[in-house]
Design a protein around this motif. Sequence first.
Motif, mmCIF file in Angstrom:
data_model
loop_
_atom_site.group_PDB
_atom_site.id
_atom_site.type_symbol
_atom_site.label_atom_id
_atom_site.label_comp_id
_atom_site.label_asym_id
_atom_site.label_seq_id
_atom_site.Cartn_x
_atom_site.Cartn_y
_atom_site.Cartn_z
ATOM 1 N N ARG A 129 0.844 -1.195 0.000
ATOM 2 C CA ARG A 129 0.000 0.000 0.000
ATOM 3 C C ARG A 129 0.884 1.251 0.000
ATOM 4 O O ARG A 129 2.019 1.221 0.450
ATOM 5 N N PHE A 130 0.312 2.343 -0.479
ATOM 6 C CA PHE A 130 1.035 3.618 -0.517
ATOM 7 C C PHE A 130 0.009 4.748 -0.553
ATOM 8 O O PHE A 130 -1.181 4.520 -0.807
ATOM 9 N N ARG A 131 0.468 5.950 -0.308
ATOM 10 C CA ARG A 131 -0.424 7.113 -0.413
ATOM 11 C C ARG A 131 -0.612 7.441 -1.892
ATOM 12 O O ARG A 131 0.358 7.508 -2.654
ATOM 13 N N ALA A 132 -1.861 7.662 -2.278
ATOM 14 C CA ALA A 132 -2.180 7.840 -3.693
ATOM 15 C C ALA A 132 -2.267 9.302 -4.109
ATOM 16 O O ALA A 132 -2.470 9.591 -5.293
ATOM 17 N N GLY A 133 -2.135 10.246 -3.185
ATOM 18 C CA GLY A 133 -2.141 11.655 -3.554
ATOM 19 C C GLY A 133 -3.398 12.052 -4.307
ATOM 20 O O GLY A 133 -4.518 11.676 -3.953
ATOM 21 N N SER A 134 -3.225 12.787 -5.393
ATOM 22 C CA SER A 134 -4.363 13.385 -6.091
ATOM 23 C C SER A 134 -5.228 12.408 -6.868
ATOM 24 O O SER A 134 -6.257 12.815 -7.425
ATOM 25 N N LEU A 135 -4.881 11.136 -6.901
ATOM 26 C CA LEU A 135 -5.815 10.161 -7.445
ATOM 27 C C LEU A 135 -7.095 10.134 -6.607
ATOM 28 O O LEU A 135 -8.149 9.695 -7.065
ATOM 29 N N THR A 136 -6.990 10.640 -5.367
ATOM 30 C CA THR A 136 -8.162 10.797 -4.499
ATOM 31 C C THR A 136 -9.255 11.598 -5.201
ATOM 32 O O THR A 136 -10.450 11.355 -5.001
ATOM 33 N N LYS A 137 -8.851 12.554 -6.028
ATOM 34 C CA LYS A 137 -9.828 13.432 -6.676
ATOM 35 C C LYS A 137 -10.796 12.655 -7.561
ATOM 36 O O LYS A 137 -11.983 12.983 -7.636
ATOM 37 N N THR A 138 -10.318 11.627 -8.242
ATOM 38 C CA THR A 138 -11.213 10.838 -9.084
ATOM 39 C C THR A 138 -12.250 10.107 -8.229
ATOM 40 O O THR A 138 -13.416 9.991 -8.604
ATOM 41 N N PHE A 139 -11.833 9.604 -7.081
ATOM 42 C CA PHE A 139 -12.762 8.939 -6.168
ATOM 43 C C PHE A 139 -13.833 9.919 -5.698
ATOM 44 O O PHE A 139 -15.026 9.595 -5.702
ATOM 45 N N VAL A 140 -13.402 11.101 -5.262
ATOM 46 C CA VAL A 140 -14.349 12.084 -4.741
ATOM 47 C C VAL A 140 -15.297 12.554 -5.841
ATOM 48 O O VAL A 140 -16.509 12.681 -5.629
ATOM 49 N N GLY A 197 -7.173 9.186 -16.594
ATOM 50 C CA GLY A 197 -6.725 8.845 -15.253
ATOM 51 C C GLY A 197 -6.272 10.074 -14.505
ATOM 52 O O GLY A 197 -6.766 11.178 -14.721
ATOM 53 N N HIS A 198 -5.298 9.890 -13.647
ATOM 54 C CA HIS A 198 -4.817 11.003 -12.830
ATOM 55 C C HIS A 198 -3.416 10.691 -12.331
ATOM 56 O O HIS A 198 -3.028 9.529 -12.209
ATOM 57 N N GLY A 199 -2.667 11.733 -12.060
ATOM 58 C CA GLY A 199 -1.378 11.614 -11.390
ATOM 59 C C GLY A 199 -1.492 12.214 -10.007
ATOM 60 O O GLY A 199 -2.379 13.022 -9.741
ATOM 61 N N GLY A 200 -0.608 11.815 -9.120
ATOM 62 C CA GLY A 200 -0.659 12.363 -7.766
ATOM 63 C C GLY A 200 0.689 12.343 -7.094
ATOM 64 O O GLY A 200 1.485 11.424 -7.304
ATOM 65 N N GLU A 201 0.939 13.388 -6.342
ATOM 66 C CA GLU A 201 2.137 13.440 -5.512
ATOM 67 C C GLU A 201 1.748 13.906 -4.124
ATOM 68 O O GLU A 201 0.940 14.823 -3.969
ATOM 69 N N ILE A 202 2.298 13.264 -3.142
ATOM 70 C CA ILE A 202 2.144 13.664 -1.756
ATOM 71 C C ILE A 202 3.468 13.325 -1.088
ATOM 72 O O ILE A 202 4.232 12.496 -1.605
ATOM 73 N N LEU A 203 3.761 13.964 -0.021
ATOM 74 C CA LEU A 203 5.068 13.796 0.609
ATOM 75 C C LEU A 203 5.426 12.315 0.741
ATOM 76 O O LEU A 203 4.723 11.543 1.380
ATOM 77 N N GLY A 204 6.506 11.914 0.075
ATOM 78 C CA GLY A 204 6.982 10.543 0.150
ATOM 79 C C GLY A 204 6.580 9.653 -1.005
ATOM 80 O O GLY A 204 7.178 8.591 -1.192
ATOM 81 N N TYR A 205 5.580 10.064 -1.799
ATOM 82 C CA TYR A 205 5.057 9.175 -2.836
ATOM 83 C C TYR A 205 4.668 9.948 -4.091
ATOM 84 O O TYR A 205 4.209 11.088 -4.010
ATOM 85 N N GLN A 206 4.826 9.304 -5.245
ATOM 86 C CA GLN A 206 4.235 9.821 -6.471
ATOM 87 C C GLN A 206 3.658 8.640 -7.245
ATOM 88 O O GLN A 206 4.241 7.560 -7.317
ATOM 89 N N VAL A 207 2.476 8.873 -7.792
ATOM 90 C CA VAL A 207 1.679 7.782 -8.348
ATOM 91 C C VAL A 207 1.015 8.253 -9.635
ATOM 92 O O VAL A 207 0.688 9.430 -9.784
ATOM 93 N N LEU A 239 1.636 3.125 -11.804
ATOM 94 C CA LEU A 239 3.059 3.217 -11.490
ATOM 95 C C LEU A 239 3.221 4.069 -10.241
ATOM 96 O O LEU A 239 2.587 5.114 -10.119
ATOM 97 N N ALA A 240 4.024 3.613 -9.303
ATOM 98 C CA ALA A 240 4.237 4.346 -8.054
ATOM 99 C C ALA A 240 5.707 4.327 -7.683
ATOM 100 O O ALA A 240 6.393 3.320 -7.868
ATOM 101 N N SER A 241 6.164 5.450 -7.152
ATOM 102 C CA SER A 241 7.523 5.575 -6.633
ATOM 103 C C SER A 241 7.426 6.055 -5.199
ATOM 104 O O SER A 241 6.537 6.840 -4.855
ATOM 105 N N THR A 242 8.348 5.601 -4.360
ATOM 106 C CA THR A 242 8.250 5.913 -2.932
ATOM 107 C C THR A 242 9.209 7.018 -2.512
ATOM 108 O O THR A 242 9.756 6.996 -1.406
ATOM 109 N N MET A 243 9.414 7.991 -3.385
ATOM 110 C CA MET A 243 10.184 9.170 -3.009
ATOM 111 C C MET A 243 9.580 10.398 -3.674
ATOM 112 O O MET A 243 9.431 10.444 -4.885
ATOM 113 N N PHE A 244 9.201 11.352 -2.849
ATOM 114 C CA PHE A 244 8.768 12.639 -3.369
ATOM 115 C C PHE A 244 8.850 13.669 -2.247
ATOM 116 O O PHE A 244 8.359 13.406 -1.163
ATOM 117 N N PRO A 245 9.428 14.818 -2.474
ATOM 118 C CA PRO A 245 10.112 15.264 -3.685
ATOM 119 C C PRO A 245 11.308 14.370 -4.014
ATOM 120 O O PRO A 245 11.940 13.808 -3.134
#
Length: 542
Positions: free
Chosen positions: A73-84, A316-326, A340-346
């Motif tokens: 699991r990871f933080r999905a950042g702005s992909l949340t917007k599609t859910f909302v 779709g959507h892209g998202g970044e939040i502290l520690g993650y980009q998706v 695709l997800a990476s576990t470093m952001f910035p």
Amino acid sequence: MLGTIPALGTAGQPGTTRGADGTDTELRGMLTDVVAAGAPGAIARTIDGRAVHQAAAGVADTTTAAKLRPEARFRAGSLTKTFVATVVLQLVQAKRLALDEPVGRRLPGLLADGDRITVRQLLNHTSGLFDYTDDPSVPTGEARNQVFTPRELVAIAESHPASFPPGTGWQYSNTNYIVAGLLVEAVTHHPLARELRARIIRPLGLRATSFPVSTGRISGYHAHGYISTDLVPTPDGTPYDVTGFNPSAAWAAGALVSNAADLSRFYRALMHGALLSPHMLKEMKTTVAEDPADPNGTRYGLGIERVQDPCGADWGHGGEILGYQVMAYWNERTGRTAVLASTMFPAPAALAAPLERAAAYVLCGSPREPAGARGSTPPADPFAAAIPSSKAASVTSSNAARSWTTSRSRIAQLGKGSQIVTTRGGIRHPRVLLSASTLPSVRCRPTVRGSSTSGCPSRTGRPTRSRSGMPTRPCRTAGRTTRCPARATGPEPPAARARCVSSPPALTCCSLSAGGRGWLTCTPRSSRCVATASARTGASPT
């Protein structure tokens, strides 16, 4: 459920090489390049027809060196917007809400322009609402692990003038989705988390998806998220673990936790009509150009983006939040879903090229060189929210990848350059504030209504020129900040605003003293920020 999700197989396509653990070895090789460039971990998953391809590389936790697995699991950042947005459209579908009704009807007194801003304008970012994450109090509060309420975030946004009259422009603003979340709660009389669970998470069986708000804890097996040492140098050179920051400042704009399998299932279900009626899905896919000068570039619908690449239109959507980009996209022509997800952001600038190659591979099925690889210069900072994504959204082999890496999500600004303290429970957080002398070239410009303004310097202290061509004076570096004199012409306005744009990695933010005169203070806080100062108090924002 309105439709059905196509059944999935488990085997890869003919010719796919599988490792002993069943993962796609070619895909893992792409992710290994991402890890070699500095990311602690990377995960990818594609669904192509009935074939599922997934892989992971790196570690889930740098402390334990535990191997990262694709189901993390990871933080999905702005992909949340599609859910909302999906929940809002379900309410519209049930005739409990109308897309073109004013927000003030349901949330009286919340917004100054509440009688003019419509639900649709919230969802497609045409409301003109100021983005609260551009206010320096937000990253400062997050650096202290402050718990924000949604109405506090809206109040911060409302303390700033609107970017433009409602419906007359486009600008990505996280405030839109904080208001959308409050709208869901006002209509249903239930917490947003409950509506997300009842309408999407449980019906789709998204067992790894949750919506934590006031706690930084991620339940279950998860990947830790990190800040690059380019931002926060450490004695041993290991990245700082920022997993434990609470996501309250992201809320409906970016607080979702999920994994690659759940995100794939969600976007497939959404695009196949399992969550919305055909009419509502058509409304969701009705887009506006993010850049009016480039109508064929990236376009934004209702909580979803449309980008074009050689394989067709990706939704779709892209998202970044502290520690993650998706990123998560579904291709309209091929039916392929890619996460695709990476576990470093910035992240360091070196991650840009391998991330683009990996994104192009998962989206189109074959690795391609990122835009700019053949003789041209790539964007200075592909992760900078300050760079409008539409500038990089020309049709290239990695268009969707670039749309992700230049995503406008300002949530990425969490705590950059602020004093980050250790919270209770032993969560490890940086206490370091970077020296401006370690930063790459920075250009800052204060924007004062009706006046020309000057800029901030490069790290060498050499003066630059303002947008109007007026030279600046040399800046001073003292300890961990750089200060440069700012000039403004015309009468002193009641408020001044500083806008900053930096080159990679985007680390800077400026504060402008009251009235457009005095000093700009440059610190490694964010790629783009807007700070306001009151001439009445004479205080400079920090």
